[in-house]
Design a protein around this motif. Structure first.
Motif, mmCIF file in Angstrom:
data_model
loop_
_atom_site.group_PDB
_atom_site.id
_atom_site.type_symbol
_atom_site.label_atom_id
_atom_site.label_comp_id
_atom_site.label_asym_id
_atom_site.label_seq_id
_atom_site.Cartn_x
_atom_site.Cartn_y
_atom_site.Cartn_z
ATOM 1 N N ASP A 1 55.297 9.213 -7.212
ATOM 2 C CA ASP A 1 56.440 9.452 -6.314
ATOM 3 C C ASP A 1 56.067 9.182 -4.866
ATOM 4 O OD1 ASP A 1 58.002 10.155 -8.398
ATOM 5 O OD2 ASP A 1 57.921 12.329 -8.049
ATOM 6 N N SER A 2 54.854 9.616 -4.474
ATOM 7 C CA SER A 2 54.522 9.477 -3.050
ATOM 8 C C SER A 2 53.896 8.121 -2.706
ATOM 9 C CB SER A 2 53.604 10.616 -2.586
ATOM 10 O OG SER A 2 52.462 10.666 -3.374
ATOM 11 N N HIS A 3 53.239 7.467 -3.681
ATOM 12 C CA HIS A 3 52.577 6.184 -3.373
ATOM 13 C C HIS A 3 53.294 4.972 -3.948
ATOM 14 C CE1 HIS A 3 49.362 9.107 -2.780
ATOM 15 N NE2 HIS A 3 48.742 8.216 -2.041
ATOM 16 N N GLY A 4 54.077 5.199 -5.001
ATOM 17 C CA GLY A 4 54.796 4.098 -5.635
ATOM 18 C C GLY A 4 53.898 3.057 -6.269
ATOM 19 N N GLY A 5 52.681 3.440 -6.638
ATOM 20 C CA GLY A 5 51.727 2.454 -7.160
ATOM 21 C C GLY A 5 51.626 2.454 -8.675
ATOM 22 N N ASP A 6 50.603 1.734 -9.157
ATOM 23 C CA ASP A 6 50.351 1.624 -10.605
ATOM 24 C C ASP A 6 49.417 2.737 -11.067
ATOM 25 O OD1 ASP A 6 51.806 -0.653 -10.872
ATOM 26 O OD2 ASP A 6 50.093 -1.993 -10.578
ATOM 27 N N VAL A 7 49.663 3.227 -12.286
ATOM 28 C CA VAL A 7 48.807 4.261 -12.865
ATOM 29 C C VAL A 7 48.188 3.714 -14.145
ATOM 30 C CG1 VAL A 7 48.763 6.573 -13.892
ATOM 31 C CG2 VAL A 7 50.214 6.132 -11.894
ATOM 32 N N LEU A 8 46.862 3.752 -14.225
ATOM 33 C CA LEU A 8 46.173 3.350 -15.453
ATOM 34 C C LEU A 8 45.520 4.597 -16.056
ATOM 35 C CD1 LEU A 8 45.004 1.029 -17.313
ATOM 36 C CD2 LEU A 8 42.939 1.231 -15.934
ATOM 37 N N VAL A 9 45.804 4.842 -17.341
ATOM 38 C CA VAL A 9 45.215 6.008 -18.003
ATOM 39 C C VAL A 9 44.059 5.544 -18.892
ATOM 40 C CG1 VAL A 9 45.613 7.945 -19.586
ATOM 41 C CG2 VAL A 9 47.424 7.239 -17.992
ATOM 42 N N ARG A 10 42.898 6.094 -18.687
ATOM 43 C CA ARG A 10 41.749 5.866 -19.571
ATOM 44 C C ARG A 10 41.556 7.164 -20.375
ATOM 45 N NH1 ARG A 10 39.198 2.758 -22.821
ATOM 46 N NH2 ARG A 10 39.097 1.091 -21.268
ATOM 47 N N ASP A 11 42.021 7.119 -21.613
ATOM 48 C CA ASP A 11 41.952 8.308 -22.465
ATOM 49 C C ASP A 11 40.650 8.260 -23.264
ATOM 50 O OD1 ASP A 11 42.251 10.331 -24.288
ATOM 51 O OD2 ASP A 11 44.361 9.890 -24.717
ATOM 52 N N LEU A 12 39.696 9.072 -22.862
ATOM 53 C CA LEU A 12 38.379 9.026 -23.511
ATOM 54 C C LEU A 12 38.431 9.539 -24.947
ATOM 55 C CD1 LEU A 12 36.174 10.252 -20.518
ATOM 56 C CD2 LEU A 12 36.608 7.892 -21.257
#
Ligand SMILES: Cc1cc2nc3c(=O)[nH]c(=O)nc-3n(C[C@H](O)[C@H](O)[C@H](O)COP(=O)(O)O)c2cc1C
Length: 202
Positions: A31-42
Motif C-alpha cells: 500500500d505504501s510503496h506500490g512495489g513488487d512482493v516476492l515470497v520465498r517460502d522455505l
C-alpha cells in the motif's frame, strides 16, 4: 519499482502466526510503496543443508566447478539473487528453542557467502537494504520481561544480517502466541495487536 522479499520459515501454513504477521506487513508495504512482493517460502522450497560439493562450489571459481558443485551451489545463487534484487526484506519466523528453525538457518547458510555477500575483510556486500524480522513465539520475551535473556533469535538475526551489510534491521517480537493455541485470544486479535508495529515498520 521497489521490491520486497518475504522469507517465510514456519511449517504451520494457515495456523502460523509469523506468516499472518508477515502477510500483514507485506500488504501494508504494498500500500505504501506500490512495489513488487516476492515470497520465498522455505517450508515448501527444497532447502538442502550445506554439503561437500556446495563448499567446493563456494570456494572454487565458477569455471572450475564440477557438475556436482554447480548443482549444489545453484540454490545459494538463487537465494542470493533474490536477496540482491530486493530493496527491502521481511523475515517471518517462529522461535524454536529460543533460536530460529533449522530451515531459516539453512537459508542463512546459503546466503552468507564469502566473496559474494561478505568480503575477506568481513565487509558486508549487501548494501542499502532495510530488513524487518518478525518472530512469533509461544512465550513472551519482550524487553523487561523475566525471560528476555533466553531469546537468542533476535540478536542472532540482527548480527548475521548486519554481517552481510544489512544494518537497518527492525525486530518485531510477537510473543505470547500460546494464548491463541489455548483459545484465550484469536489469530485476528493477536495480529491486530501487532498492527501498530507492523505499520510503523512497513
Ligand atoms: C519445535 C518447536 C520449538 C519451540 N520453541 C519455542 C521456544 O523456545 N520458545 C517459545 O516461546 N515458543 C517456542 N515454540 C512455540 C512457537 O514459537 C510458537 O508456536 C510460534 O507461534 C510458532 O510460529 P508460527 O505460529 O509462525 O508457526 C516452539 C514450537 C515448536 C514447534
Amino acid at each position: 519499482m521497489s521490491k520486497l522479499l518475504v522469507v517465510e520459515a514456519s511449517p504451520r501454513g494457515p495456523y502460523s502466526v509469523s506468516r499472518q504477521l508477515a502477510k500483514r506487513f507485506a500488504d501494508e508495504w504494498r500500500d505504501s510503496h506500490g512495489g513488487d512482493v516476492l515470497v520465498r517460502d522455505l517450508a515448501t522450497s527444497h532447502v538442502p543443508n550445506i554439503s561437500l560439493p556446495w563448499i567446493g562450489g563456494a570456494f572454487t571459481p565458477t569455471e572450475q566447478h564440477s557438475p556436482e558443485m554447480g548443482e549444489a551451489i545453484k540454490i545459494s545463487d538463487d537465494f542470493i539473487a533474490e536477496l540482491l534484487a530486493a530493496d527491502e526484506i521481511v523475515i517471518g519466523t517462529p522461535m524454536y528453542n529460543f533460536s530460529i528453525p533449522a530451515l531459516l538457518k539453512s537459508w542463512i547458510d546459503h546466503v552468507v557467502r564469502f566473496g559474494v555477500t561478505f568480503s575477506a575483510s568481513y565487509e558486508g556486500l549487501v548494501k542499502g537494504k532495510k530488513a524487518t524480522v518478525i518472530i512469533a513465539s509461544g512465550g513472551n520475551f519482550a524487553p523487561g520481561t523475566p525471560y528476555e535473556g533466553l531469546n537468542v533469535a533476535s540478536g542472532y538475526l540482527k548480527q548475521i544480517l548486519g554481517f552481510i551489510g544489512i544494518t537497518d534491521v527492525t525486530v518485531i517480537l510477537a510473543g505470547g502466541t500460546l494464548a491463541i493455541d489455548h483459545g484465550q485470544t484469536t489469530m485476528e486479535d493477536f495480529v491486530a495487536q501487532q498492527a501498530g508495529a507492523l505499520h510503523a515498520a512497513a
